[in-house]
Scaffold this motif. Structure first.
Motif, short mmCIF file in Angstrom:
data_model
loop_
_atom_site.label_atom_id
_atom_site.label_comp_id
_atom_site.label_asym_id
_atom_site.label_seq_id
_atom_site.Cartn_x
_atom_site.Cartn_y
_atom_site.Cartn_z
N LYS A 24 12.91 -38.33 29.10
CA LYS A 24 13.60 -38.21 30.39
C LYS A 24 13.46 -39.50 31.20
O LYS A 24 14.42 -39.96 31.82
N LYS A 25 12.28 -40.10 31.16
CA LYS A 25 12.03 -41.35 31.88
C LYS A 25 12.90 -42.49 31.33
O LYS A 25 13.21 -43.44 32.03
N ASN A 26 13.31 -42.35 30.06
CA ASN A 26 14.11 -43.38 29.40
C ASN A 26 15.58 -43.00 29.27
O ASN A 26 16.29 -43.49 28.38
N GLY A 27 16.06 -42.12 30.16
CA GLY A 27 17.49 -41.85 30.25
C GLY A 27 18.03 -40.76 29.35
O GLY A 27 19.24 -40.53 29.32
N TRP A 28 17.17 -40.06 28.63
CA TRP A 28 17.62 -38.95 27.79
C TRP A 28 17.79 -37.70 28.66
O TRP A 28 17.01 -37.48 29.57
N LEU A 29 18.79 -36.90 28.34
CA LEU A 29 19.05 -35.66 29.08
C LEU A 29 18.71 -34.46 28.21
O LEU A 29 19.10 -34.41 27.03
N LEU A 30 17.99 -33.51 28.78
CA LEU A 30 17.69 -32.27 28.07
C LEU A 30 18.97 -31.46 27.97
O LEU A 30 19.57 -31.10 28.97
N ALA A 31 19.42 -31.19 26.75
CA ALA A 31 20.68 -30.45 26.53
C ALA A 31 20.41 -28.97 26.25
O ALA A 31 21.19 -28.11 26.64
N GLN A 49 16.46 -30.11 22.51
CA GLN A 49 17.54 -31.01 22.12
C GLN A 49 17.80 -31.94 23.31
O GLN A 49 18.02 -31.47 24.43
N PHE A 50 17.75 -33.24 23.05
CA PHE A 50 18.04 -34.25 24.07
C PHE A 50 19.26 -35.06 23.62
O PHE A 50 19.48 -35.26 22.42
N THR A 51 20.03 -35.53 24.60
CA THR A 51 21.18 -36.39 24.29
C THR A 51 21.16 -37.61 25.21
O THR A 51 20.64 -37.57 26.31
N LYS A 52 21.76 -38.68 24.68
CA LYS A 52 21.94 -39.92 25.44
C LYS A 52 23.14 -40.60 24.82
O LYS A 52 23.09 -41.04 23.68
N LYS A 53 24.24 -40.65 25.57
CA LYS A 53 25.52 -41.13 25.05
C LYS A 53 25.86 -40.34 23.80
O LYS A 53 25.90 -39.13 23.84
N GLU A 54 26.08 -40.99 22.66
CA GLU A 54 26.43 -40.26 21.44
C GLU A 54 25.21 -39.91 20.59
O GLU A 54 25.35 -39.34 19.52
N GLN A 55 24.02 -40.26 21.06
CA GLN A 55 22.82 -40.01 20.28
C GLN A 55 22.22 -38.64 20.60
O GLN A 55 22.43 -38.12 21.68
N MET A 56 21.46 -38.12 19.64
CA MET A 56 20.81 -36.83 19.83
C MET A 56 19.41 -36.88 19.24
O MET A 56 19.17 -37.53 18.23
N ILE A 57 18.50 -36.20 19.91
CA ILE A 57 17.14 -36.01 19.40
C ILE A 57 16.89 -34.52 19.35
O ILE A 57 17.17 -33.79 20.30
N LEU A 58 16.36 -34.06 18.22
CA LEU A 58 15.92 -32.67 18.10
C LEU A 58 14.41 -32.67 17.94
O LEU A 58 13.86 -33.51 17.22
#
Length: 112
Positions: A24-31, A49-58
């Protein structure tokens, strides 16, 4: 699937639960996340699940195998550097399932 996407496994619980604040501190949004109204959230299982532009982290966790993080290798290395950990890439318990969000949608809370 992007070949640059990997699943880091055996992430210690303390590190796993510190990663969302770092993201979150680095611009990722909790989806999406495992719904907090479920009795076993953070006890037996958890998922983010986090998103940032077209990227995703699970991120998935359970109390037997600890945490897994699925992301682009560059992002995984940023996490590893921030928390001063060495990542391992064993057989994931959850994040090898390509449709895990769809499969679990009834127990997830989606953010707008």
């Amino acid at each position: 699937m992007n070949m640059n996407i990997k699943v880091a496994t055996n992430i210690k619980t303390e590190i796993f639960y510190s990663v969302p604040a770092f993201l979150k501190k680095n611009g990722w949004l909790l989806a999406a996340e495992y719904d907090s109204r479920l009795f076993d959230k953070g006890i037996d299982f958890d998922l983010y699940q986090f998103t940032k532009k077209e990227q995703m982290i699970l991120m998935a966790w359970n109390n037997w195998f600890e945490g897994e993080i699925k992301a682009e290798m560059k992002t995984l290395m940023e996490i590893a550097m921030n928390f001063n950990i060495n990542l391992s890439f064993g057989e994931p318990e959850y994040l090898s399932r390509p449709n895990i969000i769809e499969e679990m949608k009834t127990v997830l809370k989606f953010k707008k």
